[in-house]
Design an enzyme around this catalytic site. Structure first.
Site, PDB file in Angstrom:
ATOM      1  N   VAL A  12      39.204  45.336  41.720  1.00 31.14           N
ATOM      2  CA  VAL A  12      39.382  45.183  43.166  1.00 31.14           C
ATOM      3  C   VAL A  12      39.996  43.827  43.514  1.00 31.14           C
ATOM      4  CG1 VAL A  12      38.149  45.016  45.382  1.00 31.14           C
ATOM      5  CG2 VAL A  12      37.617  46.851  43.792  1.00 31.14           C
ATOM      6  N   ARG A 150      41.437  53.688  44.102  1.00 27.47           N
ATOM      7  CA  ARG A 150      40.991  54.405  42.902  1.00 27.47           C
ATOM      8  C   ARG A 150      41.536  53.686  41.682  1.00 27.47           C
ATOM      9  NH1 ARG A 150      44.232  59.602  44.509  1.00 27.47           N
ATOM     10  NH2 ARG A 150      45.544  57.859  45.116  1.00 27.47           N
ATOM     11  N   LEU A 246      38.877  68.345  43.966  1.00 33.91           N
ATOM     12  CA  LEU A 246      38.171  69.587  43.666  1.00 33.91           C
ATOM     13  C   LEU A 246      38.485  70.021  42.240  1.00 33.91           C
ATOM     14  CD1 LEU A 246      38.434  71.829  46.880  1.00 33.91           C
ATOM     15  CD2 LEU A 246      36.401  70.762  45.933  1.00 33.91           C
ATOM     16  N   GLY A 253      31.938  59.863  37.255  1.00 33.20           N
ATOM     17  CA  GLY A 253      31.369  58.680  36.611  1.00 33.20           C
ATOM     18  C   GLY A 253      32.117  57.469  37.089  1.00 33.20           C
ATOM     19  N   CYS A 256      31.818  53.219  40.286  1.00 27.87           N
ATOM     20  CA  CYS A 256      31.458  53.296  41.710  1.00 27.87           C
ATOM     21  C   CYS A 256      30.560  54.479  42.079  1.00 27.87           C
ATOM     22  CB  CYS A 256      32.728  53.347  42.550  1.00 27.87           C
ATOM     23  SG  CYS A 256      33.624  51.795  42.504  1.00 27.87           S
ATOM     24  N   LYS A 259      26.697  54.455  41.015  1.00 28.76           N
ATOM     25  CA  LYS A 259      25.835  53.442  41.643  1.00 28.76           C
ATOM     26  C   LYS A 259      25.825  53.603  43.171  1.00 28.76           C
ATOM     27  CE  LYS A 259      29.082  49.533  42.125  1.00 28.76           C
ATOM     28  NZ  LYS A 259      29.258  49.548  43.562  1.00 28.76           N
TER      29      LYS A 259
HETATM   30  N1  LIG Z   1      36.448  49.458  40.730  1.00 32.34           N
HETATM   31  C1  LIG Z   1      36.706  50.255  41.745  1.00 32.34           C
HETATM   32  O1  LIG Z   1      37.378  51.288  41.617  1.00 32.34           O
HETATM   33  C2  LIG Z   1      36.211  49.901  43.123  1.00 32.34           C
HETATM   34  C3  LIG Z   1      36.760  50.546  44.253  1.00 32.34           C
HETATM   35  C4  LIG Z   1      36.296  50.207  45.509  1.00 32.34           C
HETATM   36  C5  LIG Z   1      35.273  49.273  45.648  1.00 32.34           C
HETATM   37  N2  LIG Z   1      34.746  48.689  44.540  1.00 32.34           N
HETATM   38  C6  LIG Z   1      33.693  47.670  44.723  1.00 32.34           C
HETATM   39  O2  LIG Z   1      34.320  46.393  44.641  1.00 32.34           O
HETATM   40  C7  LIG Z   1      33.469  45.454  43.978  1.00 32.34           C
HETATM   41  C8  LIG Z   1      34.167  44.889  42.757  1.00 32.34           C
HETATM   42  O3  LIG Z   1      34.493  45.956  41.879  1.00 32.34           O
HETATM   43  P1  LIG Z   1      35.215  45.712  40.475  1.00 32.34           P
HETATM   44  O4  LIG Z   1      35.272  47.035  39.793  1.00 32.34           O
HETATM   45  O5  LIG Z   1      36.458  44.941  40.679  1.00 32.34           O
HETATM   46  O6  LIG Z   1      34.103  44.795  39.767  1.00 32.34           O
HETATM   47  P2  LIG Z   1      34.071  44.145  38.316  1.00 32.34           P
HETATM   48  O7  LIG Z   1      32.649  44.130  37.892  1.00 32.34           O
HETATM   49  O8  LIG Z   1      35.057  44.853  37.417  1.00 32.34           O
HETATM   50  O9  LIG Z   1      34.608  42.672  38.533  1.00 32.34           O
HETATM   51  C9  LIG Z   1      33.974  41.675  39.274  1.00 32.34           C
HETATM   52  C10 LIG Z   1      34.613  40.341  38.893  1.00 32.34           C
HETATM   53  O10 LIG Z   1      34.049  39.326  39.700  1.00 32.34           O
HETATM   54  C11 LIG Z   1      33.858  38.172  38.899  1.00 32.34           C
HETATM   55  N3  LIG Z   1      32.850  37.307  39.549  1.00 32.34           N
HETATM   56  C12 LIG Z   1      31.549  37.539  39.736  1.00 32.34           C
HETATM   57  N4  LIG Z   1      30.985  36.534  40.396  1.00 32.34           N
HETATM   58  C13 LIG Z   1      31.945  35.617  40.635  1.00 32.34           C
HETATM   59  C14 LIG Z   1      31.988  34.350  41.287  1.00 32.34           C
HETATM   60  N5  LIG Z   1      30.883  33.813  41.821  1.00 32.34           N
HETATM   61  N6  LIG Z   1      33.145  33.675  41.333  1.00 32.34           N
HETATM   62  C15 LIG Z   1      34.271  34.195  40.783  1.00 32.34           C
HETATM   63  N7  LIG Z   1      34.288  35.407  40.167  1.00 32.34           N
HETATM   64  C16 LIG Z   1      33.155  36.106  40.099  1.00 32.34           C
HETATM   65  C17 LIG Z   1      33.422  38.717  37.570  1.00 32.34           C
HETATM   66  O11 LIG Z   1      33.558  37.801  36.507  1.00 32.34           O
HETATM   67  C18 LIG Z   1      34.343  39.943  37.438  1.00 32.34           C
HETATM   68  O12 LIG Z   1      35.570  39.613  36.794  1.00 32.34           O
HETATM   69  C19 LIG Z   1      32.169  46.205  43.683  1.00 32.34           C
HETATM   70  O13 LIG Z   1      31.278  46.029  44.725  1.00 32.34           O
HETATM   71  C20 LIG Z   1      32.628  47.662  43.642  1.00 32.34           C
HETATM   72  O14 LIG Z   1      31.586  48.556  43.968  1.00 32.34           O
HETATM   73  C21 LIG Z   1      35.194  48.963  43.285  1.00 32.34           C
END
Ligand SMILES: NC(=O)c1ccc[n+]([C@@H]2O[C@H](COP(=O)([O-])OP(=O)(O)OC[C@H]3O[C@@H](n4cnc5c(N)ncnc54)[C@H](O)[C@@H]3O)[C@@H](O)[C@H]2O)c1
Length: 425
Positions: A12, A150, A246, A253, A256, A259
């Site tokens: 993200v 996505r 669908l 899985g 996202c 959880k």
């Molecule tokens: N992955 C997806 O498809 C998706 C889609 C929509 C929303 N989200 C939401 O977005 C958020 C992030 O998702 P993601 O998949 O990118 O997460 P991720 O776990 O892959 O990455 C999070 C990143 O943040 C970094 N981080 C954590 N704390 C930090 C700090 N204090 N300073 C700097 N960096 C820090 C971590 O080292 C890691 O690289 C989550 O809440 C997730 O639910 C994810």
């Protein structure tokens, strides 16, 4: 054009940073992982995401994008600080906000009072207040801007969203955040923070519901001799239902949906509502993984012990390297637990096998050598275009293919001598 800090450089955060840089903003993206930042500074991506590497390199070349270690270094001089850190599930099924709080504290220590802190992590209702409290900066506005991208098409989804949702009690702050998206053509939904946060969870819960629904209908199809492909075509043509999301398979899985569905059940419970529908959706998903294992066991004649099984695909879906909560891994682990010798191949996994007890091999052909069974678990396009005569030649009887993604043509597979089973067909 604005100065934006993005905290978190993963699916993200990195997408947000690179896309905002493409829109012309000046973006500083931070992570706590120095190795990740070092690679990014060289223009190397720590994740697989189509189109993202080009954007990162363009951003570095034009100077619109840079990478630093630590949120404070990124946020010191920014007008907007985006929080894009993880919100994993805690032991109770709720969202663990400790990463968001830590990032908010770091940002709160350095931002100017004109800056706006924007939360993009998926967080429960009320988390805007949690961020405000963690920052300890009543002078700084906090806005919610949930993300709907996505994995596998993150760049496209960020630049061509179905909508942009902004949640704020402060209209002026919401308008300032909206202005960052100039150049993106999408409906803008401005609402209060609680509604914005609920929209994100409700959207993911609905998507999970669609997949569990189609998997349940696929089970009915198998029982009554109907074809899920035609059923989906029939129901998806109804505009009130829609054809997207669908696809029958081994269940949803990834990082996202599992959880976020659990978190919404938990949020509802805390608010006095028993979200039985969503608990059912989660249960169907759990059962679906077992149904795939049952199919493989049946194809093996009732006992998996000592049988060699080729597992094609390990990621939770195609075009990503994300293995978090992958149904493919869950299925492979259960096969191993029943004594099968699992030989796995995935195009984006090349170091150690993520499934304990399974062997990781270099290609789909190596996986099937002398194996009587194949379980196709992730819908990578390359599995569609394999030389199936070569595959059949390497396999031993009964040359059974359990296609948990309905990726292959059943008639063509049977013509080539495979015993083929899909899902609901
Ligand atoms: N992955 C997806 O498809 C998706 C889609 C929509 C929303 N989200 C939401 O977005 C958020 C992030 O998702 P993601 O998949 O990118 O997460 P991720 O776990 O892959 O990455 C999070 C990143 O943040 C970094 N981080 C954590 N704390 C930090 C700090 N204090 N300073 C700097 N960096 C820090 C971590 O080292 C890691 O690289 C989550 O809440 C997730 O639910 C994810």
């Amino acid at each position: 054009m604005n100065r934006i800090a993005v905290v978190g450089a993963s699916y993200v955060g990195l997408t947000t940073a690179a896309c905002f840089a493409k829109l012309g903003h000046h973006v500083v993206c931070a992570d706590i992982d120095p190795a990740r930042i070092e690679r990014l500074q060289r223009g190397e991506l720590p994740i697989v995401e189509p189109g993202l590497e080009e954007l990162v390199r363009d951003g570095l070349a034009t100077g619109h994008l840079s990478f630093v270690v630590g949120a404070a270094a990124a946020a010191r001089d920014c007008e907007f600080a985006y929080l894009c850190v993880q919100t994993p599930q805690d032991s109770q099924g709720a969202a663990d906000l400790s990463w968001v709080e830590a990032a908010a504290r770091e940002v709160g220590a350095v931002v100017g009072s004109e800056a706006i802190v924007v939360n993009k992590s998926t967080v429960p209702v009320g988390s805007t207040t949690v961020v405000e409290r963690a920052m300890g900066r009543p002078d700084v506005r906090v806005v919610s801007n949930p993300e709907f991208l996505r994995e596998g098409s993150a760049v496209h989804d960020f630049l061509h969203p179905d909508r942009v949702v902004i949640g704020s009690e402060d209209r002026a702050a919401a308008v300032r955040v909206a202005s960052l998206f100039l150049g993106i053509s999408a409906p803008l939904i401005v609402t209060d923070p609680a509604s914005a946060e609920t929209i994100k969870y409700a959207a993911n819960a609905f998507l999970a519901t669609k997949v569990s629904f189609v998997n349940a209908v696929a089970a009915v199809c198998e029982a009554v001799g109907a074809d899920i492909g035609d059923v989906v075509l029939g129901i998806g043509s109804d505009q009130r239902i829609g054809a997207e999301f669908l696809r029958p398979g081994p269940g949803w899985g990834g990082s996202c949906l599992p959880k976020d569905t659990q978190a919404l059940v938990h949020i509802a419970e805390g608010a006095g509502y028993d979200f039985g529908l969503l608990r059912g959706v989660i249960q169907v998903n759990e059962d679906q993984r077992s149904r795939v294992v049952d199919k493989v066991r049946r194809a093996a004649g009732g006992d998996l012990a000592g049988r060699t099984i080729a597992a094609w695909g390990l990621t939770f879906k195609a075009n990503t390297d994300d293995l978090r909560d992958s149904p493919a891994i869950a299925v492979a682990e259960r096969l191993v637990a029943e004594g099968a010798l699992v030989r796995a191949y995935d195009p984006s996994v090349d170091d150690a096998s993520p499934v304990e007890g399974a062997e990781l091999v270099a290609d789909a052909y190596a996986a099937v050598e002398d194996a009587p069974l194949v379980a196709l678990l992730t819908e990578w396009d390359e599995f569609r275009w394999l030389d199936f005569r070569k595959v059949a030649g390497s396999m031993t009887s009964p040359r059974a293919v359990v296609d948990a993604r309905n990726l292959l043509d059943p008639a063509a597979m049977r013509r080539m001598g495979f015993s083929y089973q899909g899902v609901g067909r």
